[in-house]
Structures are given as structure tokens and as C-alpha cells.
Design a protein around this motif. Structure first.
Motif, PDB file in Angstrom:
ATOM      1  N   GLY A 240     -11.727 -62.646  30.000  1.00  0.00           N
ATOM      2  CA  GLY A 240     -12.303 -61.870  28.913  1.00  0.00           C
ATOM      3  C   GLY A 240     -13.419 -60.958  29.365  1.00  0.00           C
ATOM      4  N   THR A 241     -13.476 -59.763  28.797  1.00  0.00           N
ATOM      5  CA  THR A 241     -14.531 -58.809  29.140  1.00  0.00           C
ATOM      6  C   THR A 241     -15.866 -59.181  28.500  1.00  0.00           C
ATOM      7  N   SER A 242     -15.845 -59.789  27.320  1.00  0.00           N
ATOM      8  CA  SER A 242     -17.090 -60.109  26.625  1.00  0.00           C
ATOM      9  C   SER A 242     -17.794 -61.308  27.242  1.00  0.00           C
ATOM     10  N   SER A 243     -17.034 -62.320  27.708  1.00  0.00           N
ATOM     11  CA  SER A 243     -17.646 -63.520  28.269  1.00  0.00           C
ATOM     12  C   SER A 243     -18.388 -63.214  29.564  1.00  0.00           C
ATOM     13  N   ARG A 244     -17.835 -62.348  30.402  1.00  0.00           N
ATOM     14  CA  ARG A 244     -18.538 -61.966  31.629  1.00  0.00           C
ATOM     15  C   ARG A 244     -19.726 -61.054  31.334  1.00  0.00           C
TER      16      ARG A 244
ATOM     17  N   PRO B 227     -20.529 -55.208  23.209  1.00  0.00           N
ATOM     18  CA  PRO B 227     -19.094 -55.250  23.554  1.00  0.00           C
ATOM     19  C   PRO B 227     -18.187 -54.787  22.429  1.00  0.00           C
ATOM     20  N   VAL B 228     -18.579 -55.046  21.185  1.00  0.00           N
ATOM     21  CA  VAL B 228     -17.770 -54.593  20.057  1.00  0.00           C
ATOM     22  C   VAL B 228     -17.973 -53.098  19.826  1.00  0.00           C
ATOM     23  N   LEU B 229     -19.221 -52.634  19.875  1.00  0.00           N
ATOM     24  CA  LEU B 229     -19.490 -51.212  19.651  1.00  0.00           C
ATOM     25  C   LEU B 229     -18.833 -50.347  20.719  1.00  0.00           C
ATOM     26  N   LEU B 230     -18.801 -50.855  21.963  1.00  0.00           N
ATOM     27  CA  LEU B 230     -18.212 -50.062  23.040  1.00  0.00           C
ATOM     28  C   LEU B 230     -16.715 -49.849  22.836  1.00  0.00           C
ATOM     29  N   ILE B 231     -16.054 -50.785  22.183  1.00  0.00           N
ATOM     30  CA  ILE B 231     -14.617 -50.607  21.933  1.00  0.00           C
ATOM     31  C   ILE B 231     -14.375 -49.317  21.150  1.00  0.00           C
ATOM     32  N   PHE B 232     -15.142 -49.133  20.073  1.00  0.00           N
ATOM     33  CA  PHE B 232     -14.959 -47.947  19.235  1.00  0.00           C
ATOM     34  C   PHE B 232     -15.563 -46.710  19.890  1.00  0.00           C
ATOM     35  N   LEU B 233     -16.714 -46.877  20.556  1.00  0.00           N
ATOM     36  CA  LEU B 233     -17.341 -45.730  21.206  1.00  0.00           C
ATOM     37  C   LEU B 233     -16.453 -45.173  22.310  1.00  0.00           C
ATOM     38  N   CYS B 234     -15.988 -46.030  23.202  1.00  0.00           N
ATOM     39  CA  CYS B 234     -15.189 -45.564  24.339  1.00  0.00           C
ATOM     40  C   CYS B 234     -13.808 -45.082  23.894  1.00  0.00           C
TER      41      CYS B 234
ATOM     42  N   GLY C 191      -9.600 -54.466  22.375  1.00  0.00           N
ATOM     43  CA  GLY C 191      -9.875 -55.670  21.608  1.00  0.00           C
ATOM     44  C   GLY C 191      -9.158 -56.886  22.156  1.00  0.00           C
ATOM     45  N   PHE C 192      -7.963 -56.684  22.724  1.00  0.00           N
ATOM     46  CA  PHE C 192      -7.230 -57.792  23.325  1.00  0.00           C
ATOM     47  C   PHE C 192      -8.021 -58.395  24.489  1.00  0.00           C
ATOM     48  N   PHE C 193      -8.529 -57.563  25.379  1.00  0.00           N
ATOM     49  CA  PHE C 193      -9.332 -58.064  26.498  1.00  0.00           C
ATOM     50  C   PHE C 193     -10.644 -58.677  26.012  1.00  0.00           C
ATOM     51  N   PHE C 194     -11.176 -58.148  24.926  1.00  0.00           N
ATOM     52  CA  PHE C 194     -12.411 -58.709  24.369  1.00  0.00           C
ATOM     53  C   PHE C 194     -12.170 -60.115  23.809  1.00  0.00           C
ATOM     54  N   LEU C 195     -11.041 -60.308  23.137  1.00  0.00           N
ATOM     55  CA  LEU C 195     -10.761 -61.585  22.492  1.00  0.00           C
ATOM     56  C   LEU C 195     -10.378 -62.683  23.475  1.00  0.00           C
ATOM     57  N   LEU C 196      -9.933 -62.321  24.673  1.00  0.00           N
ATOM     58  CA  LEU C 196      -9.479 -63.334  25.623  1.00  0.00           C
ATOM     59  C   LEU C 196     -10.553 -64.380  25.906  1.00  0.00           C
ATOM     60  N   GLY C 197     -11.779 -63.942  26.058  1.00  0.00           N
ATOM     61  CA  GLY C 197     -12.855 -64.891  26.372  1.00  0.00           C
ATOM     62  C   GLY C 197     -13.777 -65.175  25.218  1.00  0.00           C
TER      63      GLY C 197
END
Length: 959
Positions: free
Chosen positions: A205-209, A65-72, A179-185
Motif C-alpha cells: 500500500g502507498t498510504s501505509s509506507r 494521501p487522499v488529497l494527492l489522489i485527486f490533485l495528481c 485509490g486501489f494502491f491506497f486501499l491495499l495497505g
């Protein structure tokens, strides 16, 4: 169809154009190589894949989920901003092609590039599948989750790129919004909130799901959540570009229609998540064995409930951050019990910290109290008292499961604590089975008897019996009369006199081994006094006991429970004694705790020469100290048709200050096993397929002796897996792996006449050693390698034998009748002798029924607490596989295969095959090489396609 074809062609052409532009520069290959390098580094180094020793690809997706933020963000930053900067955006806006084609085409192009980047990581799961039993279901689910999550980030990146004319600004803003959507969950936010609030944030959150899908559960709610975000941001992308076509200060009807249509699409896409959140059954369990779905044995137990079952969950809103994510998972599983309970299962959840009635009930009725947890964050350290308990209540009986019963905690390579649900379905279903058994045992025994039982007494005439047995015979008649009234026709009674029927005496001698008894060695009085209980399929013997009415009633009830369903089985456990009151002998506390979850475990000494009449199973750990009387108890228990599980070898393990020592012995128990056809040889199995363990090493450095613990390749710890585990018996099927330390080979007598089932085998390259010096030797600072000696081949270290055994004490005097007692008896009158020798009746069963069973493991140390702690120190988690092995054998022996099937539904038994450091490096470097090969193949494909296009172009020019 004619309208759809141009649209499809246009979208495909737009996507193809973006892909070609991406690969037009060598930077594309450097970008993919950098992504692959970061992924491999995290997999092999960051999360220490080989040190984890688990056959899964969780390290691959843990940081995705973290790598995809920078990749995408990198893939999408130039899609619209470059069009705007170069001035081609106005050209696209004025073309007759609908703008949505460009939006969808660019998105598909970016998504295709993301998929190409993920294809480069495919060698990693392929490698894991070669090194262990990889479950491919969670792997494909994780890739699907990665594509969907990447699609969300790409849609966000395209929307941001459409609003910027600088690629760097687009990259920064896109990373910030993703990153905002990632941090939500993420725990950074949820740790600051209560459990209810944290659960709501995890839904956003995108990461929790993402973690839910990667563990192998495809939930429609999670899949639609990602699709809804893709739809929302693609619609916003198209809408904002569409507005640039409009003339300023003009608000036409068409503009208002587009505006409201866009709001309706976005609103419905988001609100559909609220509606779908109420549906909990729209999910697919992709794991092998469906470990996240209620199994068929659980559903069968729920279908046969006679009384209402109540499952109460006591969970605090504010709890430890590591336990908080487990609460919704456990609640969802408990709700599954309510769904499949057919109206007989009621589910309740309460927070005792805010509900005073629930708190009072938890404390007064179930004895549940909050557990204090220390919670640390960057600002302060505090203590939170919270609840994490599940209560199973049925018919007035209940069982409480707390967090110690439900979770599994281990530390990763960075010494961070990882907490997960252990096997919640097994724990909850086992608790349900336990309360059902307790409820049924409190009622009439015969209510659970499906077939009529027959009590048969093989008794001599009253005049031939000693006076104590004459009185005991009257007691038996009274107890049986009372039990027949309670049985309502399910218990019949018959008495036979074998002394008067030679044919019957011959039959019972052949079938049960019943022979005439005596009161002492010198007595000439012969008589019969045997009792059995059984049905058409099985007969068991009722022991004499202490010749008291209460004792006979207890023995009779214990025998009836053998034929009843739904009662807690009793295990008689015999462990060796400490050599002295001040010495710490072998301990098996973990084994007792593990077996006590489903059985009533009682430790016995067998000093009186008997196994408890209510024992359904006899388990012997390191029985090298058994004397003749104790061995007689084991022998006669087997002759009565019981099952004996033993872990024995000719060596006794000692941990000393100098390391590990083995002391050889040949006790009576090994001779007894040899008599049964199971010969445990005085050798040690050494296997190149082994588990490395920390061994205390003493080295001499600069004249000083330094003691260190090192992980060494230790062939005495045989790592048994795949072909070494018998896949045709539930005892070892789905066990995955078992570490059998300091095992001895078992040689089976093929002419013993019993059925042999091999359970555990070492690898084909193992060898035998008679050397009891098991500590490694060092030459300087180098350890001398263990080299194979003699013939190599598979060695049997676990076996099950079933059939008609002959007694070790056949044609011998019972050890319960001593010579000294016989002499005293001879010197006294017959009347006094009869009164004194009530408990010393010379009775030896010479044969067993065919239901008798011996399960033997030639490694008593594999279940010792100290050895289990060594195995746990390697895996950084509690090692349970050998405990599962004995637990499976107990369930199999007691015909409780339902829980046995659920017991195997766990991820924690999937470990890697043992390998040296050089082999580990080989597989790691092989993955690096595979990435390079895939990149070269992509470049060759790109070159081939470009040449093909040039040939077609030249052909058109020539034409």
C-alpha cells in the motif's frame, strides 16, 4: 556530453511547455487556491490544530494521501488525453525526438506543478515553529514522502491518460487506480486480515509506507518502493505509446527486443523491493534526538552485558486493529537490540495462539495470558483474545511489558481513539536495566564495587557505653568479620575513640556534625557511637537502628549498595494523610506508578523519627502535616548527605462541590526550608502564559443556578517553557513544557552558603496575588478577566540547592527523647534506665556533607491525581510532563543519567505556547492571507516571465 545536452534541453522544454499551458488559464490559480483552502480547512478545522495543542504538522499530512489522489489525477488527466483528442498525438509519435523525452518531460512538468502546490502549504509549518518547538526533521521527511507519493500518482495518471481520449474518463480511471494502491495497505483491508497478512498488504500500500516517512524515518525500502512504482508506470506509459508507432500484424526483432527489455526493467524494479525488504538498517532517523534509533546509553548498556539477554515478543496474528500497525514497528525496534547486542542479545517472536509451546511458556513461566479486545466492524461485533507482550530475561530474572506499558492512547477532536507507541526504547531499556539490577543484587554485593570501601566506627571505650550498646558493639564486630570475608579485600575496618582524641572529635564535629550522645535529657553520661562507610570520594552514615544484628547487617548492605553499580534504587515517598477515614485526601497513585517503573517506591510515614536505612532518595509530597519527630527524620536524612525532593507550598488544595478552595497554612516544614535558605512565600504566582483548564462554573439563568464546565484562561496554571526551563541541567532540559498549578514564589537566601540551581521560572509578565479565592468571578454571563496587580516579573517556582547545610535541630534536644521518658528515667535505677532507653539516644547531626541536596517545587498540587486528570482532559491524553519532571529529578539525584537521556526522546512533550482565542484566530487568518500572497507572487512571476519572453521575441523580429 553532446548527446546528453539536447536530451536535457528537450525534456526541459517539454516540461516548461506543460507548466506554461497550466498557468495560461485563470483556472490554474483557482485550482491551487482550492487545494490550499481544503488543506487549511483540514488543518485548522478538520483536525482541530489548536485543540490538539501539539507542535507538529501531522494534520497537514494526515489526509495528504487522499488529497494527492485527486490533485495528481487532475494534473495528469489532460497530458495525453488532450493530445489524443486534438489529434496532435500522431504528430508527437512521428517526430524524430525519442518518445521517452515526452514521457519524462510531461512527468517532470506535472511534478513541478505538484511542488508548487506544496510550496503554498509552507506557511503552516512556519507558523507551528513560531508557536512551539517544531521538529523540522519529520516535516522535511513528510514533504519528501508527499513528493514521492505524488510522483507515483502522477505516473499512474499519465499512464491512464495515454490510454484515454477524454479528460473526464482519464480523471475517473486514474482516481480508481490510485485509490486501489491506497486501499491495499489501509485499515479497511488490513482489519479483515491476520497480522501477518496485514503486514504484507501494508508493504504493497502507498498510504501505509507514507506514514512511516512522515514520522521522521527515511527508510530506503520505502523510498525505493515509490521510485519503483514511478519507473514501472512511466515505462508502461512509454511502452504503450511506442506500440502505437508499430505497424499492425508486424512482429519484428526490434519489437520483441523492446518487449522483453520492458518486462525485464519492470520485473527487476518490482523484485528489488523483495531483496531490499531483508535490509533493516538502511534508514535515516531525521527526528531531533534520533528517537527512532537506539541511543548511545542503550548501546552502552548492551555493550556491558555479562550474561546472554533474551528479548521475546509475544504477538498474535489477529489482534485489535489499533494495535496491529504497532506490531511491525515494535518488532523492528526489538531487532535493533539484537543488531547492537554484539552477540549477547537474542531476539525471538512467537504467536501463542498458534504455537502451543510458546503459549505454555508464556503462561507457566511468565504468567502472560491473552487479553480480550472487542473488535467492531460494519458487519459484526466480536471479542478477540490476543497477545501484545514483550519479555526481557537476563540471568534468571525477567520483566514483562504489556500493551499498557508500551502504548499511549488519546482521543482526537472527533472522539476517535489514537493509539501510538509511547516511548518504546525507554520502556525496553528501562526493563533491561531493571533485570540487570535484580540479577546483580542476587549475587555478591562486592562484585560491583570498583573502589575499596572503608568502615569507620567512631566509638567510645566499652566502659563508657551503655550496656545495650556494649552488646551491640560485639554484634557489629561479628557482622563486619563475616562481610570482610565476602569482600575479598574490598572492605577495610577501623575503629576510633573520639573521647580519647579531642582533635578527632573536633574534626568529625566539623565534617559530619557528630557530637557526644546521651541516653536521655537528664543523663550526664556522654559517649560516641557513630558509624560511616565510604571511599575517597564519598562518606555516608550508617544509622543505629534497633540495636539488633540483623538490623545492622541490613543497614550495612544498604550502605554498600550506595557505592555499587546496577542495583534498583529505593525511593521513600511521604504523602499526606486523609483528614479522616471517610474523607478522600490527596492521592498520588499516578506518581507512584510512574516512579515504580524504574525505582522501588516505598511509602513511609516517618512516625518513628527515622527514614529507612535502605532509602536512596526521600520524596515529600505536600508535607504540611509533618510533626516535629517526622521533620527530625527529614532533617537528619539530609544531614547524612541524602537528597530530599519536596513539593510544598503554604496552601492546601481542596476540591469541593462549589469548586476549588485554597487553605493557607505555615507548617514546620516551611520553617525548616526557610532555615535552609529556601523561603516559600505565602502568595500565588499568576502567569498570563498559562494553560486553559475546565473549571466548574455556576451561572444563574432565568433564576436557576446551572453548573457548567468551561475552558477558561486561568493564570493560576502557569505554563512554563523555553526560558522558564533551565536548559543546563538534565532535570528540565528537553522537558519542553510543564504546567505548575497554584505555585508560590521561592525566595533564596543568597548568604546561605549553598549552591543554588534554578529549575523553573514563570514568564516575565507574571505577578503575585495573596487572594486565596481562586475561582473566577462572573458578572452576568461574562467572566471577569484576571488583571495583573503590582509588579510583574519572573518568579522562581523550582530550585535545587546543594552544599553544606546546618541542621534545624542544632543545639536542640532530639525529638526522639521526650521529657516524660526522661523523667521516668531519672526516677529509676541506672541499670533499668540503660535497658529501657536503648532506642532513645540523644544524637543530632548538626551539619551535612557537601553532597546533601534539596530539590524543591512550590506546587504540591501539580502531581495530584485530580489535577493530572484535569490536565489530561484538556489534551485528550495522559499528561505526563510533571511526572517526567520528578522522575528526571530522581534519576539526576541518583546519578542515573543514562535512562534520563532516553527519557527525553519523546514527541509528546512538544506543545503549543498558551494563547487566547483571538491570537489563535490571528494565526489562522494569517495563513489564509499567506496563501493569497503566494498565489499573487506566482502570478507576478508568471507575468514577468511572459513579458521577458515577449521582449526577446520582439527583439528577434526586429533583428
Amino acid at each position: 556530453m553532446q548527446n546528453k545536452l539536447p536530451a536535457t534541453l528537450s525534456i526541459r522544454q517539454i516540461a516548461g511547455k506543460e507548466i506554461k499551458l497550466f498557468f495560461a488559464s485563470p483556472i490554474a490559480y483557482l485550482f491551487l487556491a482550492a487545494f490550499a483552502a481544503i488543506t487549511l480547512f483540514i488543518f485548522f478545522w478538520g483536525d482541530a490544530f489548536f485543540a490538539r495543542n501539539i507542535a507538529d504538522v501531522q494534520p497537514l499530512f494526515q489526509w495528504m494521501p487522499v488529497l494527492l489522489i485527486f490533485l495528481c489525477s487532475t494534473l495528469s488527466m489532460r497530458m495525453w488525453s488532450e493530445e489524443r483528442r486534438s489529434g496532435t498525438l500522431e504528430y508527437l509519435l512521428t517526430r524524430p525526438v525519442p518518445l521517452r523525452y515526452f514521457v519524462i518531460g510531461k512527468f517532470i512538468g506535472c511534478l513541478s506543478l505538484l511542488i508548487i502546490a506544496l510550496v503554498i502549504t509552507l506557511p503552516l509549518p512556519c507558523t507551528v515553529s513560531l508557536l512551539g518547538q517544531l521538529d523540522w526533521g519529520p516535516v522535511w521527511s513528510a514533504y519528501l514522502a508527499t513528493i514521492l507519493l505524488g510522483g507515483c500518482y502522477l505516473a499512474i495518471g499519465l499512464f491512464v491518460s495515454s490510454r484515454c481520449d477524454n479528460q473526464i474518463v482519464s480523471l475517473i480511471c486514474s482516481c480508481a487506480l490510485c485509490g486501489f494502491f491506497f486501499l491495499l495497505g489501509s485499515p479497511i483491508i488490513t482489519d479483515l486480515l491476520s497480522t501477518q497478512q496485514a503486514t504484507f498488504m501494508r508493504l504493497l500500500g502507498t498510504s501505509s509506507r507514507f506514514s512511516s516517512i512522515t514520522r521522521g524515518v527515511l527508510d530506503l525500502r520505502d523510498l525505493y518502493y515509490y521510485l519503483s512504482l514511478i519507473i514501472v508506470f512511466l515505462c508502461l506509459n512509454g511502452y504503450m505509446l511506442e506500440r502505437e508507432r508499430w505497424a499492425k500484424n508486424v512482429n519484428s526483432t526490434r519489437h520483441r527486443w523492446i518487449h522483453w527489455a520492458m518486462l525485464l526493467v519492470i520485473g527487476n524494479a518490482l523484485l528489488a523491493n523483495v531483496w531490499l525488504s531483508q535490509l533493516t538498517n538502511l534508514r535515516i532517523d531525521t527526528t531531533k534526538g534520533k528517537i527512532y534509533t537506539l541511543s548511545q546509553p542503550t548501546r552502552q548498556i548492551l555493550a556491558h552485558l555479562q550474561e546472554p539477554l533474551l528479548i521475546q515478543g509475544y504477538f498474535s496474528h489477529k489482534t485489535h486493529p489499533l494495535l496491529a500497525p504497532l506490531v511491525p514497528q515494535l518488532k523492528n525496534l526489538i531487532r535493533e537490540y539484537g543488531v547492537h547486542g554484539h552477540g549477547k542479545v537474542r531476539v525471538q517472536f512467537a504467536d501463542p495462539t498458534t504455537n502451543s509451546a510458546a503459549q505454555k511458556q508464556a503462561i507457566s513461566q511468565y504468567g502472560i495470558r491473552p487479553v480480550p479486545f472487542q473488535v467492531d466492524n460494519r458487519y459484526q461485533s466480536s471479542v478477540v483474545s490476543s497477545y501484545f507482550d514483550v519479555v526481557i530475561s537476563y540471568g534468571g530474572q525477567y520483566k514483562v511489558l504489556n500493551f499498557r506499558n508500551l502504548i499511549s492512547a488519546k482521543r482526537d477532536q472527533n472522539n476517535q481513539l489514537d493509539v501510538q507507541l509511547r516511548n518504546p526504547e525507554y520502556d525496553i531499556t528501562a526493563a533491561i536495566a531493571h533485570v540487570i539490577k535484580e540479577y546483580q543484587s542476587s549475587g555478591n554485593l562486592f562484585n560491583t564495587i570498583t573502589e575499596p570501601l572503608t568502615f569507620t566506627g567512631y566509638l567510645s571505650a566499652k566502659s563508657e557505653l551503655p550496656k545495650p550498646l556494649q552488646h551491640y558493639q560485639q554484634v557489629i564486630h561479628r557482622v563486619l568479620h563475616t562481610m570482610q570475608k565476602q569482600a575479598h579485600g574490598r572492605l577495610s575496618v577501623q575503629f576510633n575513640d573520639p573521647s580519647a582524641q579531642p582533635k578527632l572529635a573536633h574534626q568529625i564535629a566539623q565534617k559530619f556534625g557528630f557530637k557526644p550522645m546521651t541516653t536521655n535529657l537528664l543523663s550526664q553520661q556522654r559517649f560516641y557511637f557513630y558509624m560511616t562507610l565510604g571511599n575517597a570520594q564519598q562518606q555516608i552514615q550508617i544509622p543505629l537502628g534497633n540495636l539488633q544484628g540483623s538490623d545492622f547487617k541490613r543497614h550495612l548492605k544498604a550502605a554498600i549498595k550506595h557505592f555499587a553499580k546496577g542495583f534498583t534504587k529505593t525511593i521513600a515517598l511521604v504523602t499526606p494523610n486523609a483528614p479522616s477515614p471517610y474523607a478522600q485526601g490527596p492521592h498520588y497513585r499516578q506518581l507512584i506508578h510512574y516512579l515504580s517503573r524504574n525505582f522501588d517506591v516505598r511509602t513511609e510515614t516517618l512516625n518513628d523519627g527515622h527514614v529507612s536505612a535502605d532509602a536512596d532518595l526521600l520524596v515529600l509530597m505536600a508535607p504540611h502535616q509533618l510533626n516535629r519527630k517526622q521533620l527530625f527524620a527529614v532533617d537528619q536524612y539530609l544531614m547524612q548527605g541524602g537528597t530530599v525532593i519536596a513539593a510544598a507550598s503554604p496552601y492546601q488544595l481542596h476540591f469541593t462541590q462549589d469548586g476549588i478552595t485554597l487553605q493557607q497554612h505555615r507548617g514546620l516544614f516551611l520553617k525548616w526550608l526557610q532555615h535552609l535558605g529556601l523561603n516559600v512565600q505565602s502568595k500565588l504566582v499568576m502567569d498570563p502564559q498559562n494553560t486553559a483548564l475546565p473549571i466548574p462554573i455556576t451561572r444563574t439563568i432565568a433564576g436557576m443556578s446551572i453548573r457548567q464546565y468551561e475552558m477558561i484562561d486561568y493564570p493560576y496554571f502557569a505554563d512554563i517553557r523555553s526560558r522558564g526551563l533551565n536548559a543546563h541541567t538534565p532535570i528540565t532540559d528537553n522537558l519542553g513544557q510543564a504546567t505548575v498549578p497554584w505555585a508560590s514564589p521561592i525566595v533564596v537566601d543568597k548568604h546561605s552558603g549553598v549552591h543554588i540551581t534554578p529549575l523553573l521560572h514563570s514568564s516575565t509578565n507574571s505577578w503575585l496575588s495573596a487572594n486565596t479565592d481562586v475561582m473566577p468571578t462572573f458578572h452576568g454571563n461574562q467572566m471577569a478577566p484576571f488583571t495583573p496587580q503590582g509588579k510583574t516579573g519572573r518568579q522562581l517556582v523550582g530550585v535545587m540547592a546543594q552544599g553544606r547545610f546546618s541542621s534545624y535541630f542544632a543545639n536542640q534536644t532530639s525529638p526522639l527523647v521526650t521529657q516524660s521518658n526522661a523523667t521516668k528515667t531519672h526516677s529509676k535505677s541506672a541499670k533499668t534506665a540503660a535497658a529501657k532507653q536503648t532506642a532513645q539516644i540523644n544524637s543530632v547531626l548538626t551539619h551535612s556533607p557537601t553532597s546533601a541536596r534539596v530539590i524543591l517545587f512550590s506546587s504540591p498540587s501539580m502531581l495530584r491525581d485530580s489535577v493530572l486528570q484535569l490536565s489530561a482532559s484538556v489534551q485528550q491524553s495522559q499528561y505526563l510532563n510533571t511526572l517526567k519532571l520528578v522522575d528526571n529529578a530522581a534519576h539526576y539525584a541518583l546519578a542515573d543519567t543514562a535512562l534520563l537521556g532516553i527519557h527525553a526522546r519523546s514527541h509528546f512533550n512538544r506543545t503549543l505556547m498558551p494563547m487566547s482565542h483571538q491570537v489563535q484566530l490571528f494565526w489562522e487568518y494569517l495563513n489564509y492571507a499567506a496563501v493569497i500572497v503566494i498565489l499573487v507572487v506566482i502570478a507576478l512571476i508568471r507575468r514577468f516571465m511572459r513579458r521577458a519572453k515577449n521582449r526577446r521575441y520582439n527583439q528577434l523580429i526586429n533583428e
